[in-house]
Design a protein around this motif. Structure first.
Motif, PDB file in Angstrom:
ATOM      1  N   ILE A   1       0.871  -1.174   0.000  1.00 44.64           N
ATOM      2  CA  ILE A   1       0.000   0.000   0.000  1.00 44.64           C
ATOM      3  C   ILE A   1       0.909   1.225   0.000  1.00 44.64           C
TER       4      ILE A   1
ATOM      5  N   PHE B   1      -3.323   6.452   0.161  1.00 46.85           N
ATOM      6  CA  PHE B   1      -4.764   6.315   0.370  1.00 46.85           C
ATOM      7  C   PHE B   1      -5.486   7.524  -0.207  1.00 46.85           C
ATOM      8  N   LYS B   2      -6.725   7.324  -0.587  1.00 45.30           N
ATOM      9  CA  LYS B   2      -7.606   8.449  -0.893  1.00 45.30           C
ATOM     10  C   LYS B   2      -8.931   8.179  -0.196  1.00 45.30           C
TER      11      LYS B   2
ATOM     12  N   ILE C   1      -9.849   4.265   0.205  1.00 46.95           N
ATOM     13  CA  ILE C   1      -9.356   3.452  -0.889  1.00 46.95           C
ATOM     14  C   ILE C   1      -7.829   3.393  -0.806  1.00 46.95           C
TER      15      ILE C   1
ATOM     16  N   GLN D   1      -4.199   2.726  -2.374  1.00 48.99           N
ATOM     17  CA  GLN D   1      -3.494   2.711  -3.656  1.00 48.99           C
ATOM     18  C   GLN D   1      -2.418   1.632  -3.526  1.00 48.99           C
ATOM     19  N   CYS D   2      -2.487   0.578  -4.338  1.00 49.66           N
ATOM     20  CA  CYS D   2      -1.671  -0.620  -4.114  1.00 49.66           C
ATOM     21  C   CYS D   2      -0.830  -1.017  -5.323  1.00 49.66           C
TER      22      CYS D   2
ATOM     23  N   VAL E   1      -0.870  -2.152 -10.662  1.00 48.87           N
ATOM     24  CA  VAL E   1      -1.191  -1.027  -9.793  1.00 48.87           C
ATOM     25  C   VAL E   1      -2.698  -0.888  -9.780  1.00 48.87           C
ATOM     26  N   GLY E   2      -3.276  -0.792  -8.584  1.00 46.81           N
ATOM     27  CA  GLY E   2      -4.724  -0.687  -8.516  1.00 46.81           C
ATOM     28  C   GLY E   2      -5.193  -0.166  -7.176  1.00 46.81           C
ATOM     29  N   GLU E   3      -6.504  -0.090  -7.042  1.00 45.32           N
ATOM     30  CA  GLU E   3      -7.129   0.435  -5.832  1.00 45.32           C
ATOM     31  C   GLU E   3      -7.850  -0.686  -5.097  1.00 45.32           C
TER      32      GLU E   3
END
Length: 109
Positions: A11, A14-15, A32, A34-35, A50-52
């Motif tokens: 991680i 974050f948002k 959410i 961010q990973c 890369v994804g959420e």
């Protein structure tokens, strides 16, 4: 029966998304993550994705870092199977931070 429910992920941020509940009309927030996920297969080799990731309420205070993430399958109202995050376990806690984590911090500063 679940055979493999843990996956390594990092991680990096974050948002937060504000919303209003459709049921109660009350305001709320979704966090959410961010990973970055690294996966490997015989067909595609190593891939960096890369994804959420939607954070469940009980994990909202999770700090940035590396984790083994536990997921479970659930069925949505549209009858589609989805994976839902259930828990995070710190990964590689005793080792120094990775070069990628340091690079992300430099860019954020």
């Amino acid at each position: 029966m679940s055979i493999d429910s843990k996956h390594h992920l990092r991680i990096v941020g974050f948002k937060t998304i504000d919303f209003k509940s459709k049921k109660t009309g009350e305001p709320g927030q979704m966090k959410i993550g961010q990973c970055i996920v690294t996966s490997e297969s015989a067909e595609k080799g190593q891939q960096v994705l890369v994804g959420e990731l939607l954070m469940p309420r009980h994990l909202n205070e999770t700090p940035i870092g590396e984790y083994l993430a536990e997921f479970e399958l659930s069925v949505g109202t549209d009858l589609r199977l989805t994976a839902r995050l259930t828990n995070l376990h710190p990964y590689n806690v005793s080792s120094p931070r990775s070069a990628l984590s340091k690079e992300v911090d430099k860019k954020a500063a």
